[in-house]
Design an enzyme around this catalytic site. Structure first.
Site, PDB file in Angstrom:
ATOM      1  N   MET A  36      33.178  94.343  56.281  1.00  0.00           N
ATOM      2  CA  MET A  36      32.080  94.186  55.330  1.00  0.00           C
ATOM      3  C   MET A  36      30.956  93.374  55.985  1.00  0.00           C
ATOM      4  O   MET A  36      30.116  92.797  55.316  1.00  0.00           O
ATOM      5  CB  MET A  36      32.565  93.515  54.041  1.00  0.00           C
ATOM      6  N   HIS A  43      36.872  89.345  63.667  1.00  0.00           N
ATOM      7  CA  HIS A  43      36.556  90.765  63.789  1.00  0.00           C
ATOM      8  C   HIS A  43      36.506  91.179  65.268  1.00  0.00           C
ATOM      9  O   HIS A  43      36.940  92.271  65.633  1.00  0.00           O
ATOM     10  CB  HIS A  43      35.185  91.061  63.160  1.00  0.00           C
ATOM     11  N   GLY A 154      43.161  93.047  60.126  1.00  0.00           N
ATOM     12  CA  GLY A 154      43.576  91.675  60.412  1.00  0.00           C
ATOM     13  C   GLY A 154      44.751  91.280  59.533  1.00  0.00           C
ATOM     14  O   GLY A 154      44.802  91.633  58.348  1.00  0.00           O
ATOM     15  N   LYS A 156      45.075  88.478  58.450  1.00  0.00           N
ATOM     16  CA  LYS A 156      44.492  87.503  57.510  1.00  0.00           C
ATOM     17  C   LYS A 156      44.545  88.027  56.062  1.00  0.00           C
ATOM     18  O   LYS A 156      44.849  87.292  55.147  1.00  0.00           O
ATOM     19  CB  LYS A 156      43.057  87.222  57.952  1.00  0.00           C
ATOM     20  N   VAL A 183      42.806  84.988  63.447  1.00  0.00           N
ATOM     21  CA  VAL A 183      42.147  84.067  64.387  1.00  0.00           C
ATOM     22  C   VAL A 183      41.793  82.805  63.607  1.00  0.00           C
ATOM     23  O   VAL A 183      41.286  82.878  62.484  1.00  0.00           O
ATOM     24  CB  VAL A 183      40.881  84.710  64.998  1.00  0.00           C
ATOM     25  N   SER A 192      36.969  83.419  58.281  1.00  0.00           N
ATOM     26  CA  SER A 192      36.664  84.298  57.153  1.00  0.00           C
ATOM     27  C   SER A 192      35.168  84.257  56.938  1.00  0.00           C
ATOM     28  O   SER A 192      34.539  83.197  57.104  1.00  0.00           O
ATOM     29  CB  SER A 192      37.385  83.786  55.894  1.00  0.00           C
TER      30      SER A 192
HETATM   31  O1  PAF Z   1      38.795  93.590  54.773  1.00  0.00           O
HETATM   32  C1  PAF Z   1      37.656  93.998  54.479  1.00  0.00           C
HETATM   33  O2  PAF Z   1      36.656  93.556  55.051  1.00  0.00           O
HETATM   34  C2  PAF Z   1      37.493  95.064  53.410  1.00  0.00           C
HETATM   35  O3  PAF Z   1      38.410  94.900  52.392  1.00  0.00           O
HETATM   36  C3  PAF Z   1      37.540  96.498  53.976  1.00  0.00           C
HETATM   37  C4  PAF Z   1      38.900  96.819  54.590  1.00  0.00           C
HETATM   38  C5  PAF Z   1      36.448  96.672  55.017  1.00  0.00           C
HETATM   39  C6  PAF Z   1      37.302  97.508  52.846  1.00  0.00           C
HETATM   40  O4  PAF Z   1      36.059  97.324  52.271  1.00  0.00           O
END
Ligand code: PAF
Length: 286
Positions: A36, A43, A154, A156, A183, A192
């Site tokens: 997102m 990430h 992740g 997480k 991480v 986060s």
């Molecule tokens: O973990 C996330 O960032 C979201 O839940 C995802 C998997 C991209 C779905 O919108």
């Protein structure tokens, strides 16, 4: 033929047609990381893992309204597409798909959605009704659009990972799901995008979450009840407002009994200031 990796030059796509063009010709092996945005080193660890596995790495950036409740933080969720693109360029990502809500949901909210079943009813599911249905619905759509061989998630977001694995199994989705360890900052706080909301004082208090999980995990050799008790005691002494603390089977998300032995996930959610945080550690109970 495979797409050569060109660090510094990911193809940015925002429409379905642009995405299809960027995915053609199909590489030997394609990986996707769904995000997102508001990217952080957690990430980038997924990207690094993906680059070792695949010839083409696709990152999706989409703040999915379907997974936010009416009183949740959809509007204030951090967004920084330019910053994200800079990070992804340096990480050697091949394709970025950053669609608008209208591209993902051209007919408005979908009539047919995925139900997360039991995963949508307990822990995160109970705290955020409809959240995991919204996650699974967009994950399935993005899997159809990107057509990856492997998708990386992740650890997480443990319950999300469990639900995605179950969806892929129950609905025969032809993709491999890989989990990448959480991480953490050097003080233990799990990375986060929502950490951006923490004040400096809250940031210090938030470390109580991981400290409690580590205290619990240290008792894994003594059984489930000992793990729960050690975690709860650490949370109490940190004065954290805990929403749930659970020790669950990673496949069924059911609470494990004291005689259980094997893989488990110790998970919790807590409010620190106005920010709701989740964290977990995988452990082996004996
Ligand atoms: O973990 C996330 O960032 C979201 O839940 C995802 C998997 C991209 C779905 O919108």
């Amino acid at each position: 033929m495979t797409h050569a990796r060109r660090p510094g030059h990911p193809v940015l796509t925002t429409t379905r047609d642009e995405l299809v063009a960027a995915l053609t010709p199909a590489p030997a092996r394609r990986a996707v990381i769904m995000t997102m945005g508001a990217l952080h080193p957690g990430h980038l660890a997924l990207v690094e893992h993906a680059r070792r596995l695949a010839d083409q790495v696709v990152v999706t950036i989409f703040v999915n309204p379907l997974q936010f409740g009416p009183a949740e933080d959809l509007d204030r969720y951090p967004r920084d597409l330019q910053g994200d693109l800079t990070l992804l360029a340096a990480a050697g990502v091949d394709v970025v798909f950053a669609p608008t809500v209208e591209v993902v949901y051209p007919d408005g909210d979908p009539t047919v959605t995925v139900s997360a079943g039991i995963f949508g009813e307990v822990l995160e599911g109970a705290a955020r009704p409809g959240h995991l249905d919204g996650v699974l619905t967009v994950v399935l759509k993005l899997l159809h659009l990107v057509r990856p061989d492997v998708a990386l998630f992740g650890q997480k977001d443990a319950q999300q990972l469990m639900a995605v694995r179950r969806m892929v199994r129950d609905l025969d989705v032809p993709v491999r799901i890989d989990a990448v360890p959480t991480v953490r900052d050097s003080d233990g706080l799990a990375l986060s995008s929502r950490n951006a909301f923490l004040s400096p004082e809250d940031r210090v208090r938030a470390c109580g979450l991981s400290a409690a999980l580590f205290a619990g995990a240290a008792r894994a050799g003594s059984g489930a009840d000992a793990v729960r008790a050690a975690t709860a005691a650490a949370l109490r002494s940190a004065g954290l407002e805990v929403e749930y603390l659970a020790l669950v089977d990673p496949v069924t998300v059911a609470e494990v009994g004291d005689r259980y032995s094997g893989e488990a996930v110790l998970a919790l959610a807590a409010r620190v200031g106005s920010t709701r945080l989740i964290d977990n550690v995988p452990l082996t109970l004996r």
